[in-house]
Write an enzyme that holds these catalytic residues in place. Structure first.
Site, PDB file in Angstrom:
ATOM      1  N   CYS A 112      31.364  32.664  23.600  1.00 41.54           N
ATOM      2  CA  CYS A 112      30.712  32.251  22.346  1.00 41.54           C
ATOM      3  C   CYS A 112      29.858  30.988  22.475  1.00 41.54           C
ATOM      4  O   CYS A 112      29.039  30.709  21.604  1.00 41.54           O
ATOM      5  CB  CYS A 112      31.752  32.053  21.257  1.00 41.54           C
ATOM      6  SG  CYS A 112      32.752  33.516  21.015  1.00 41.54           S
ATOM      7  N   HIS A 240      28.592  27.880  16.220  1.00 41.29           N
ATOM      8  CA  HIS A 240      28.972  29.262  16.483  1.00 41.29           C
ATOM      9  C   HIS A 240      29.581  29.860  15.210  1.00 41.29           C
ATOM     10  O   HIS A 240      30.371  29.209  14.515  1.00 41.29           O
ATOM     11  CB  HIS A 240      29.967  29.313  17.644  1.00 41.29           C
ATOM     12  CG  HIS A 240      30.617  30.641  17.789  1.00 41.29           C
ATOM     13  ND1 HIS A 240      29.896  31.819  17.816  1.00 41.29           N
ATOM     14  CD2 HIS A 240      31.934  30.992  17.878  1.00 41.29           C
ATOM     15  CE1 HIS A 240      30.743  32.837  17.936  1.00 41.29           C
ATOM     16  NE2 HIS A 240      31.971  32.365  17.963  1.00 41.29           N
ATOM     17  N   ASN A 270      31.063  37.766  13.656  1.00 38.14           N
ATOM     18  CA  ASN A 270      31.033  36.935  14.861  1.00 38.14           C
ATOM     19  C   ASN A 270      30.324  37.716  15.963  1.00 38.14           C
ATOM     20  O   ASN A 270      30.831  38.734  16.442  1.00 38.14           O
ATOM     21  CB  ASN A 270      32.485  36.612  15.251  1.00 38.14           C
ATOM     22  CG  ASN A 270      32.578  35.747  16.489  1.00 38.14           C
ATOM     23  OD1 ASN A 270      31.645  35.636  17.269  1.00 38.14           O
ATOM     24  ND2 ASN A 270      33.742  35.139  16.680  1.00 38.14           N
TER      25      ASN A 270
HETATM   26  O1  UT7 Z   1      34.608  33.447  18.572  1.00 35.68           O
HETATM   27  C1  UT7 Z   1      35.663  33.394  19.478  1.00 35.68           C
HETATM   28  C2  UT7 Z   1      36.596  32.313  19.086  1.00 35.68           C
HETATM   29  N1  UT7 Z   1      37.509  32.794  18.090  1.00 35.68           N
HETATM   30  C3  UT7 Z   1      37.725  32.137  16.960  1.00 35.68           C
HETATM   31  O2  UT7 Z   1      37.139  31.111  16.697  1.00 35.68           O
HETATM   32  C4  UT7 Z   1      38.802  32.708  16.049  1.00 35.68           C
HETATM   33  C5  UT7 Z   1      39.591  31.619  15.378  1.00 35.68           C
HETATM   34  N2  UT7 Z   1      40.626  32.167  14.523  1.00 35.68           N
HETATM   35  C6  UT7 Z   1      40.375  32.731  13.316  1.00 35.68           C
HETATM   36  O3  UT7 Z   1      39.244  32.812  12.887  1.00 35.68           O
HETATM   37  C7  UT7 Z   1      41.551  33.215  12.492  1.00 35.68           C
HETATM   38  O4  UT7 Z   1      42.749  32.787  13.115  1.00 35.68           O
HETATM   39  C8  UT7 Z   1      41.585  34.754  12.331  1.00 35.68           C
HETATM   40  C9  UT7 Z   1      40.457  35.187  11.408  1.00 35.68           C
HETATM   41  C10 UT7 Z   1      41.439  35.450  13.671  1.00 35.68           C
HETATM   42  C11 UT7 Z   1      42.897  35.199  11.684  1.00 35.68           C
HETATM   43  O5  UT7 Z   1      43.091  34.523  10.450  1.00 35.68           O
HETATM   44  P1  UT7 Z   1      44.472  33.762  10.147  1.00 35.68           P
HETATM   45  O6  UT7 Z   1      44.339  33.189   8.798  1.00 35.68           O
HETATM   46  O7  UT7 Z   1      44.730  32.809  11.280  1.00 35.68           O
HETATM   47  O8  UT7 Z   1      45.506  34.930  10.142  1.00 35.68           O
HETATM   48  P2  UT7 Z   1      46.834  35.140  11.025  1.00 35.68           P
HETATM   49  O9  UT7 Z   1      46.471  35.543  12.409  1.00 35.68           O
HETATM   50  O10 UT7 Z   1      47.718  33.956  10.838  1.00 35.68           O
HETATM   51  O11 UT7 Z   1      47.507  36.366  10.297  1.00 35.68           O
HETATM   52  C12 UT7 Z   1      48.094  36.251   8.994  1.00 35.68           C
HETATM   53  C13 UT7 Z   1      48.537  37.615   8.527  1.00 35.68           C
HETATM   54  C14 UT7 Z   1      49.352  38.374   9.560  1.00 35.68           C
HETATM   55  O12 UT7 Z   1      50.317  39.136   8.876  1.00 35.68           O
HETATM   56  P3  UT7 Z   1      51.852  38.625   8.796  1.00 35.68           P
HETATM   57  O13 UT7 Z   1      52.312  38.534  10.215  1.00 35.68           O
HETATM   58  O14 UT7 Z   1      51.803  37.290   8.122  1.00 35.68           O
HETATM   59  O15 UT7 Z   1      52.509  39.682   7.999  1.00 35.68           O
HETATM   60  C15 UT7 Z   1      48.368  39.337  10.147  1.00 35.68           C
HETATM   61  O16 UT7 Z   1      48.956  40.507  10.678  1.00 35.68           O
HETATM   62  O17 UT7 Z   1      47.382  38.416   8.270  1.00 35.68           O
HETATM   63  C16 UT7 Z   1      47.527  39.667   8.951  1.00 35.68           C
HETATM   64  N3  UT7 Z   1      46.195  40.169   9.288  1.00 35.68           N
HETATM   65  C17 UT7 Z   1      45.474  40.910   8.452  1.00 35.68           C
HETATM   66  N4  UT7 Z   1      45.704  41.357   7.206  1.00 35.68           N
HETATM   67  C18 UT7 Z   1      44.756  42.093   6.608  1.00 35.68           C
HETATM   68  C19 UT7 Z   1      45.501  39.985  10.442  1.00 35.68           C
HETATM   69  N5  UT7 Z   1      44.330  40.611  10.360  1.00 35.68           N
HETATM   70  C20 UT7 Z   1      44.275  41.200   9.126  1.00 35.68           C
HETATM   71  C21 UT7 Z   1      43.331  41.985   8.463  1.00 35.68           C
HETATM   72  N6  UT7 Z   1      43.590  42.396   7.216  1.00 35.68           N
HETATM   73  N7  UT7 Z   1      42.141  42.297   9.034  1.00 35.68           N
END
Ligand code: UT7
Length: 314
Positions: A112, A240, A270
């Site tokens: 990225c 980014h 992204n």
């Molecule tokens: O460009 C490359 C570099 N990458 C980045 O900069 C990514 C940085 N990270 C992020 O942007 C965020 O961490 C994400 C967008 C990837 C994820 O968001 P989050 O608020 O950190 O969510 P999480 O991973 O803590 O997940 C929270 C909950 C989980 O469910 P449980 O375990 O709490 O029941 C996930 O399974 O949200 C669930 N979840 C979803 N729910 C509905 C994960 N993806 C989805 C989804 N729809 N698409």
């Protein structure tokens, strides 16, 4: 040689658009979750078009806007993490399509942060007298790396390309591309992985989120310091496009009240190495930035690598 400047920008996105509702048919997700956690409404997905097609379209637009032709170009650099072919590299394939004769042509993969790395190497080559006019491209087909049953990734990424024509400046002119701040934290490199022969992306979202929202703003301020500019003087900030919450957190910490902040992640998702030139090109096209405006570009992500520099808007 007193450095280089961006003469023109161009971008291209494939026409097919996937909405959050489209994705909710494929995986257990919904518009509310995606908008509130990541900020994305839509993303573009390539169907028939290859990575080289996307990169070539963006480069053609940048070249047309620059008033230069393929005959002027002597360096082509493509930042990408989604090239399938090992040889020819993407840069050589794009050069062949555009009819660029005998360029130095190479790809860069720092995921990225790739565009800012590529821009820095082009600037360094020009400063060293090894090139005069460069095409610097960020292009990705992130959809090739997606598992469409994995809701944690398939809602986030998109395809596209952005390009810049970069040219040598006359002696004494104020540099149009400032010094790069770049580096990486390889001990954290398993936080974003795209591995294997049929590679699929996976990431430790929360740990990348924490890293980006705590470590990147001080580095972005360093890029301003190296360019001899206070963040309060910035007219634009193009980070980014990973996540709207990350963009807003970094922008807040940066302290650039007069800067237009790129938020193209909302429409494009992204697009990894393509995200910065894509978002920058759109801001210029919409007239939200003017020629000569100081703009901070800052990439971060897989590696975990980062790179950024202050540039003057074309
Ligand atoms: O460009 C490359 C570099 N990458 C980045 O900069 C990514 C940085 N990270 C992020 O942007 C965020 O961490 C994400 C967008 C990837 C994820 O968001 P989050 O608020 O950190 O969510 P999480 O991973 O803590 O997940 C929270 C909950 C989980 O469910 P449980 O375990 O709490 O029941 C996930 O399974 O949200 C669930 N979840 C979803 N729910 C509905 C994960 N993806 C989805 C989804 N729809 N698409």
């Amino acid at each position: 040689m007193s450095g280089s400047r961006i003469v023109a920008l161009g971008h291209y996105q494939p026409p097919k658009v996937l909405t959050n509702d489209d994705l909710a048919v494929l995986v257990d997700t919904d518009d509310e979750w995606i908008r509130s956690r990541v900020g994305i409404r839509t993303r573009h997905i390539a169907e028939g078009e290859t990575l080289v097609d996307l990169a070539t379209e963006a480069a053609q637009k940048a070249l047309a806007r620059s008033g230069r032709t393929a005959a002027d170009v002597d360096l082509v650099v493509v930042a990408t993490c989604t090239a399938i072919e090992r040889s020819p590299n993407t840069a050589a394939a794009v050069a062949a399509r555009l009819g660029v004769k005998a360029p130095a042509a190479y790809d860069i993969n720092t995921v990225c942060s790739g565009f800012s790395y590529a821009l820095a190497t082009a600037d360094h080559a020009i400063r060293a007298g090894a090139a005069r006019t460069a095409l610097v491209i960020g292009a990705e087909r992130m959809s090739d790396t997606l598992d469409w049953t994995d809701r944690t990734t398939c809602v986030i990424f998109g395809d596209g390309a952005g390009a810049a024509v970069v040219e040598a400046q006359e002696d004494g002119a104020e540099p149009g591309i400032g010094p790069v701040v770049w580096g990486s934290e390889p001990e954290k490199s398993d936080a974003v992985v795209i591995t294997g022969w049929d590679p699929v992306i996976s990431q430790q979202g929360q740990s990348v989120f924490r890293w980006a929202t705590t470590q990147i703003a001080p580095l972005a301020r360093q890029a301003c310091e190296k360019a001899g500019i206070d963040p309060s003087e910035l007219k634009g900030f193009v980070p980014h496009q990973a996540n709207l919450r990350i963009i807003d957190a970094i922008a807040r910490k940066l302290g650039a009240p007069d800067a237009v902040v790129a938020r193209d992640v909302v429409d494009s998702g992204n697009t990894s190495a393509a995200s910065i030139p894509l978002a920058f090109s759109k801001l210029v096209e919409r007239g939200e930035l003017s020629p000569g405006d100081p703009v901070l570009l800052f990439g971060f992500g897989g590696g975990l690598a980062y790179a950024g520099q202050v540039v003057r808007c074309p």
